[in-house]
Scaffold this active site. Sequence first.
Site, PDB file in Angstrom:
ATOM      1  CG  HIS A 192      -1.731   1.161   1.225  1.00  0.00           C
ATOM      2  ND1 HIS A 192      -2.829   1.511   0.522  1.00  0.00           N
ATOM      3  CD2 HIS A 192      -1.760   2.555   2.345  1.00  0.00           C
ATOM      4  CE1 HIS A 192      -3.477   2.265   0.709  1.00  0.00           C
ATOM      5  NE2 HIS A 192      -2.939   3.323   1.866  1.00  0.00           N
ATOM      6  CB  SER A 193       0.900   4.435  -0.197  1.00  0.00           C
ATOM      7  OG  SER A 193       1.239   5.665  -0.047  1.00  0.00           O
ATOM      8  CG  MET A 194       7.293   3.849   1.329  1.00  0.00           C
ATOM      9  SD  MET A 194       8.319   4.307   2.273  1.00  0.00           S
ATOM     10  CE  MET A 194       7.423   2.368   3.830  1.00  0.00           C
TER      11      MET A 194
END
Length: 272
Positions: free
Chosen positions: A101-103
């Site tokens: 998720h994200s990074m």
Amino acid sequence: MTRTAARPARRPLTHGAVTCPRPVPGAALRLFLFHHAGGSHLLYRDWEHEFPADWEVCFLDAPGRGRLSDTPLIDSSDELVAFFARELQPWTERPFAFFGHSMGSLVAYELTRRLAAEGRSLPVWLGVSACGTSPRPALGTTTPTARHLLTDGELREWLRSVGGTPDAVLNDDATWRHFGPMFRNDFALVDTWRPAADAPPLRTPVSAFGGDADPVVGRERLAAWAGRTQRFLGLNMFDGGHFYLAHHRRPVARRITAAVAAARRTAREHLV
């Protein structure tokens, strides 16, 4: 009539960066979950209950958080990927998949590339969530593009606008002094990441996930993951913002399960 005694629940297993809340001997698949910037494996608390019983779900922590809180933070994507490559080496002797998720998406993608370059076993599937395939566009005309260069006040306000960060972290100065450097470190990693221009498409199938009201990563940037893989399994959109998955744990887990099954089915067909 004799009642069969219930099997005692297995104790969670932790080793280095890996937390396995529900060990599964002889697991058919290991699913590794990578967290967001400024976060930890707690993003995925209780997710292990949403997947097939023969899957072993493993949460990962980057240095500086969780059981690794005494380990120095890493603000380079290459160094963080190298760290996870070492940490996961004993865990990849059976089929495995990545979801970030994200990074965490960026790290999982670059880790997949590194495993391919080193001739090591590859994930059967990669899921990328709330992350674009290119550097993040500018925040606006009055603030710098790089979030790690924002003032403390600007960074706290930006995090508040995106959601996902507890008010206790953003509103309390003492708490912020502890967590602020972690956010700034991780954003330095994300905002200075530059994808290799000549990177070949992954052999690993990829699915993208996102929130339809995400102010950070829109549908177009999510869909662009199709250009990073030989087999794009589609875009999965949910109601919500950057942290949409906090409100859609079960449907997200079902999409992950279905995508992994599709990827493995295709892999078997290619072997026939």
